[in-house]
Design an enzyme around this catalytic site. Structure first.
Site, PDB file in Angstrom:
ATOM      1  N   VAL A   1       0.762  -1.239  -0.045  1.00  0.00           N
ATOM      2  CA  VAL A   1       0.184  -0.036   0.218  1.00  0.00           C
ATOM      3  C   VAL A   1       0.754   1.214  -0.064  1.00  0.00           C
ATOM      4  O   VAL A   1       1.804   1.348   0.811  1.00  0.00           O
ATOM      5  CB  VAL A   1      -0.883   0.049   1.258  1.00  0.00           C
ATOM      6  CG1 VAL A   1      -1.743   1.139   1.327  1.00  0.00           C
ATOM      7  CG2 VAL A   1      -1.972  -1.490   1.386  1.00  0.00           C
ATOM      8  N   CYS A   2       0.536   2.192  -0.879  1.00  0.00           N
ATOM      9  CA  CYS A   2       1.441   3.159  -1.194  1.00  0.00           C
ATOM     10  C   CYS A   2       1.457   4.155   0.353  1.00  0.00           C
ATOM     11  O   CYS A   2       0.001   4.812   0.570  1.00  0.00           O
ATOM     12  CB  CYS A   2       1.222   4.133  -2.400  1.00  0.00           C
ATOM     13  SG  CYS A   2       1.675   5.765  -2.190  1.00  0.00           S
ATOM     14  N   VAL A   3       2.545   4.624   0.899  1.00  0.00           N
ATOM     15  CA  VAL A   3       2.469   5.461   2.172  1.00  0.00           C
ATOM     16  C   VAL A   3       1.736   6.561   1.984  1.00  0.00           C
ATOM     17  O   VAL A   3       0.893   7.071   2.768  1.00  0.00           O
ATOM     18  CB  VAL A   3       3.649   5.421   2.600  1.00  0.00           C
ATOM     19  CG1 VAL A   3       4.747   6.108   1.895  1.00  0.00           C
ATOM     20  CG2 VAL A   3       3.847   5.965   4.055  1.00  0.00           C
TER      21      VAL A   3
END
Lengths: 130, 102, 135
Positions: free
Chosen positions: A77-79
Site C-alpha cells: 500500500v503506497c504510504v
C-alpha cells in the site's frame, strides 16, 4: 513470467480491484509469478481490515489477504496515498501519533519506489484503475 | 514492440477507446473489459470506428464482463473475439507490454 | 534487456477534479531517482494539467502546477503533448506552461521540454516504451 500489478481504486466503488484479483488468480493458475501488487490512489482502501461487507457479497479485502497468504504475494500500500486516506499500520500509527491502525493481514505500507521497482523487475506491469 | 491495450471505460462515458484506437500501432491487441465491453456492441455510434480499427488491430472482449452486463455474443461486432481471464493473461504474455487506457 | 528501461507516464486526466494528476506527478518525482529513461505523455484531458495560470487559492487546495516546472531539475525532460488533444480542446502550446531543462550535453543550454506531437508520432513514441504507467 513475472508480473507487477497496480490497483488504483478501492474495493467496492469500482470494479478495478475485483478485475485485478481475477487477473492475479488466472496468472497464478497459469504458473506465472506475481512479484508485487501495488495499491495506489483510492486503491489503498483495499488494505483496511475494518471492512464488513454484507454476507452475500464478496469480501474483497479478505480475498486479497487470503491470496497473499496462500501464494506469498507482496501486497504493498503506497504510504503517501495511505496517509491521505487513513490506512495505517503499526509503524505509521506510532510515527504519526494515531490512536489505532487498520492494515489488513498480508498488506504492508511502503513507498512509491516499490511501484517503480516492480516496473523495473517485472516482465509485465498491468494497471487496473479508473 | 507489440502492445496489449486495455480499455475499461464505456466509449459513451469518456473517449478512452477512441484515444486507444487512435494511438495503437499496427497488429497490436486491444482488450475491452469492465465497462469497456460496451464498445464491442453492434449498431452503436462508435461501431464504425471499432470496425475500421479491426483492419489494423485485434480486438478482444472479456466474457465475464459481457455476461455480468447481460450482453450476449450475438450483440458483438463481427471479428471481436471473446476471452476469459486465462485468455487475458495470455494476451499480456504474447505482447511485450500492457498499456491501460483508464 | 539493458538495465535501463523506458518508462512512460501517460496522463489523461484533468487536474483538481480528481487527484490522479497530482498523484501521478508524485510517482514521476519518486521514479526520477531510479535513473530510468523517463518520458511523459499528455493526452485527452491530461493536456489541461499543463495549462498556465492555475490558481487554487479560492478552492483552498494545493496548486501543484509549479511542480511541472521542476521536472527539468529531475532530468525529466521528454514531455510529449498530443496535438489532436490540444486541438480538440481549443488549446495551443501558447496556452501551456513553458517547461524547460538545461542540456548538459550542450553546455547547459536551456531547452524546451514540451514537444507537441501528432497522434502518429505519439503512437511511435508509445511503441518504443518498455513500461507504461497510466493515470
Amino acid at each position: 513470467m513475472k508480473f507487477g500489478i497496480q490497483v488504483n481504486e478501492g474495493p467496492y466503488t469500482h470494479e478495478a480491484s475485483v478485475s485485478a484479483l481475477n487477473f492475479v488468480k488466472a496468472a497464478l493458475d497459469a504458473g506465472h509469478e506475481i512479484f508485487r501488487v501495488f495499491f495506489y490512489h483510492d486503491g489503498v482502501n483495499n488494505g483496511t481490515r475494518l471492512t464488513t461487507p454484507p454476507q452475500d457479497d464478496i469480501n474483497i479485502v479478505q480475498s486479497w489477504s487470503e491470496l497473499a497468504e496462500k501464494h506469498n504475494i507482496d501486497l504493498v500500500v503506497c504510504v503517501a496515498a495511505a496517509q491521505r486516506r487513513g490506512i495505517v499500520d503499526e509503524g505509521e500509527q506510532e510515527r504519526n501519533g494515531k490512536d489505532a491502525n487498520n492494515i489488513a493481514p498480508g498488506f504492508r505500507i511502503s513507498g512509491l519506489g516499490q511501484l517503480i521497482e516492480a516496473g523495473i523487475q517485472c516482465d509485465r506491469l498491468v494497471v487496473f484503475g479508473d | 514492440m507489440s502492445t496489449l491495450h486495455t480499455v475499461n471505460k464505456s466509449p459513451f462515458d469518456r473517449p478512452s477507446l477512441q484515444t486507444c484506437l487512435r494511438l495503437a500501432g499496427k497488429d497490436h491487441a486491444v482488450l475491452l473489459f469492465e465497462d469497456g465491453v460496451y464498445g464491442a456492441l453492434q449498431g452503436s455510434t462508435v461501431a464504425d470506428t471499432v470496425k475500421k480499427a479491426l483492419d489494423t488491430v485485434s480486438i478482444y472482449v472479456l466474457g465475464a464482463d459481457l455476461k455480468a452486463r447481460g450482453l450476449s455474443e450475438d450483440k458483438l461486432i463481427d471479428g471481436i473475439k471473446i476471452v476469459d481471464y486465462k485468455g487475458f493473461v495470455e494476451l499480456t504474455v504474447e505482447n511485450d507490454k500492457v498499456n491501460a487506457w483508464l | 534487456m539493458s538495465d535501463v528501461k523506458k518508462f512512460m507516464y501517460v496522463n489523461r486526466k484533468a487536474p483538481y477534479g480528481t487527484i490522479y494528476a497530482w498523484e501521478a506527478l508524485e510517482v514521476v518525482l519518486i521514479g526520477a531517482a531510479f535513473e530510468q529513461d523517463v518520458s511523459l505523455a499528455f493526452v485527452d484531458d491530461g493536456v489541461f494539467q499543463l495549462v498556465k495560470g492555475q490558481d487554487t487559492t479560492e478552492l483552498g487546495i494545493k496548486n501543484f502546477s509549479p511542480t511541472y516546472s521542476a521536472l527539468g531539475d529531475y532530468d525529466v525532460n521528454k514531455i510529449y503533448v498530443e496535438k489532436e488533444s490540444l486541438d480538440a480542446r481549443g488549446l495551443t502550446i501558447d496556452d501551456l506552461m513553458p517547461l524547460t531543462y538545461e542540456d548538459e550535453d550542450d553546455d547547459w543550454a536551456e531547452k524546451d521540454s514540451i514537444r507537441v506531437v501528432t497522434a502518429a508520432e505519439m503512437a511511435e513514441i508509445l511503441e518504443q516504451q518498455d513500461v507504461v504507467l497510466s493515470f
